[in-house]
Design an enzyme around this catalytic site. Structure first.
Site, PDB file in Angstrom:
ATOM      1  N   CYS A  97     -17.579   8.292  20.713  1.00 48.37           N
ATOM      2  CA  CYS A  97     -16.445   7.421  20.996  1.00 48.37           C
ATOM      3  C   CYS A  97     -16.701   6.034  20.423  1.00 48.37           C
ATOM      4  CB  CYS A  97     -16.176   7.343  22.495  1.00 48.37           C
ATOM      5  SG  CYS A  97     -17.346   6.330  23.406  1.00 48.37           S
ATOM      6  N   GLU A  98     -15.633   5.417  19.976  1.00 43.50           N
ATOM      7  CA  GLU A  98     -15.782   4.096  19.370  1.00 43.50           C
ATOM      8  C   GLU A  98     -16.005   3.006  20.407  1.00 43.50           C
ATOM      9  OE1 GLU A  98     -12.195   3.679  17.129  1.00 43.50           O
ATOM     10  OE2 GLU A  98     -11.047   2.893  18.820  1.00 43.50           O
ATOM     11  N   HIS A  99     -15.772   3.315  21.686  1.00 44.46           N
ATOM     12  CA  HIS A  99     -15.956   2.290  22.721  1.00 44.46           C
ATOM     13  C   HIS A  99     -17.411   2.133  23.132  1.00 44.46           C
ATOM     14  CE1 HIS A  99     -11.563   3.318  23.848  1.00 44.46           C
ATOM     15  NE2 HIS A  99     -11.612   2.379  22.936  1.00 44.46           N
ATOM     16  N   HIS A 100     -18.159   3.229  23.169  1.00 42.95           N
ATOM     17  CA  HIS A 100     -19.545   3.168  23.650  1.00 42.95           C
ATOM     18  C   HIS A 100     -20.545   3.751  22.653  1.00 42.95           C
ATOM     19  CE1 HIS A 100     -16.901   3.395  27.242  1.00 42.95           C
ATOM     20  NE2 HIS A 100     -17.696   2.431  27.667  1.00 42.95           N
ATOM     21  N   GLN A 138     -10.758  10.138  21.131  1.00 47.19           N
ATOM     22  CA  GLN A 138     -10.314  11.539  21.022  1.00 47.19           C
ATOM     23  C   GLN A 138      -8.841  11.594  20.618  1.00 47.19           C
ATOM     24  OE1 GLN A 138     -11.432  14.100  24.334  1.00 47.19           O
ATOM     25  NE2 GLN A 138      -9.671  15.413  23.943  1.00 47.19           N
ATOM     26  N   HIS A 166     -16.689  13.500  27.667  1.00 43.72           N
ATOM     27  CA  HIS A 166     -17.194  12.233  27.124  1.00 43.72           C
ATOM     28  C   HIS A 166     -18.411  11.776  27.910  1.00 43.72           C
ATOM     29  CE1 HIS A 166     -13.650  11.128  24.522  1.00 43.72           C
ATOM     30  NE2 HIS A 166     -13.277  12.249  25.104  1.00 43.72           N
ATOM     31  N   CYS A 168     -19.741   8.992  27.869  1.00 47.59           N
ATOM     32  CA  CYS A 168     -19.574   7.636  28.411  1.00 47.59           C
ATOM     33  C   CYS A 168     -18.940   7.704  29.792  1.00 47.59           C
ATOM     34  CB  CYS A 168     -18.752   6.755  27.478  1.00 47.59           C
ATOM     35  SG  CYS A 168     -17.113   7.372  27.106  1.00 47.59           S
TER      36      CYS A 168
END
Ligand SMILES: [Zn+2]
Length: 207
Positions: A97-100, A138, A166, A168
């Site tokens: 994921c691009e957030h974590h 996603q 996920h 995260c």
């Protein structure tokens, strides 16, 4: 002089020649994270860790150097009148994921209704793999896969479903184990024909 307007930055929108740091810089960055976590990057067990992490990143994110258009450029027109759904089930999704930058793992189900052009089925799995090996959400991944098939094959419809967990969410923050996220994207006939969409969903679930 007015400042140049910020260009929207898209997934994979990185010019390797100008923006990609050197391997040496990447190794140093991993050392910094190890020290920040509270450990000693010079102890024997960690001394080669930056090298291993950088190599792993090279593998996890090799989708930036791959070209989806190239994978989908070889199409076949001789389908002998085949005009029904082509569905690939249980394609492994291993993404981050691009957030974590945490892994999200699951399966993708990809279908299309050919409109003269078909593509080798392994290429569809390859498209999932290429986009998975980049950072994104996603939701974006689902759209990118559908969009690529849509624009290169001009099919009568595309359906993409991704079911993933996920890390995260499972290993940090709310610590919710076994929660999976389902995202879908339907275009063309799959969007307008409820029976077709239903058939895709049933086949995807193996029913
Ligand atoms: Zn995340």
């Amino acid at each position: 002089m007015s400042p140049t307007p910020a260009k929207p930055v898209l997934v994979g929108d990185n010019d390797p020649a100008t923006l990609r740091p050197s391997r040496e810089e990447a190794l140093k960055a991993v050392r910094t994270l190890l020290a920040w976590a509270g450990d000693n990057p010079d102890r024997p067990g960690l001394i080669d860790t930056p090298k291993r992490v950088v190599d792993a990143y090279g593998e996890w994110f090799d989708g930036y150097d791959a070209d989806v258009a190239k994978e989908l450029s070889r199409t076949f027109e001789d389908v002998q009148g085949y005009d029904d759904m082509v569905l690939l089930r249980d394609i492994e999704v291993e993404s981050h994921c691009e957030h974590h930058m945490a892994p999200f793992l699951g399966k993708a189900y990809v279908a299309y209704i050919p409109n003269e052009k078909v593509v080798g089925i392994s290429k569809l799995a390859r498209v999932v793999e290429i986009f998975s090996r980049r950072l994104q959400t996603q939701e974006t991944l689902t759209q990118l896969i559908a969009g690529a098939i849509e624009s290169h094959l001009q099919p009568a419809g595309v359906a993409v479903l991704i079911d993933a967990e996920h890390q995260c969410m499972t290993t940090r923050g709310v610590h919710h184990r076994h929660v999976s996220t389902i995202t879908t994207r339907f275009t063309g006939d799959f969007k307008t024909d409820a029976a077709l969409k239903d058939r895709f969903l049933k086949l995807a679930q193996g029913r």
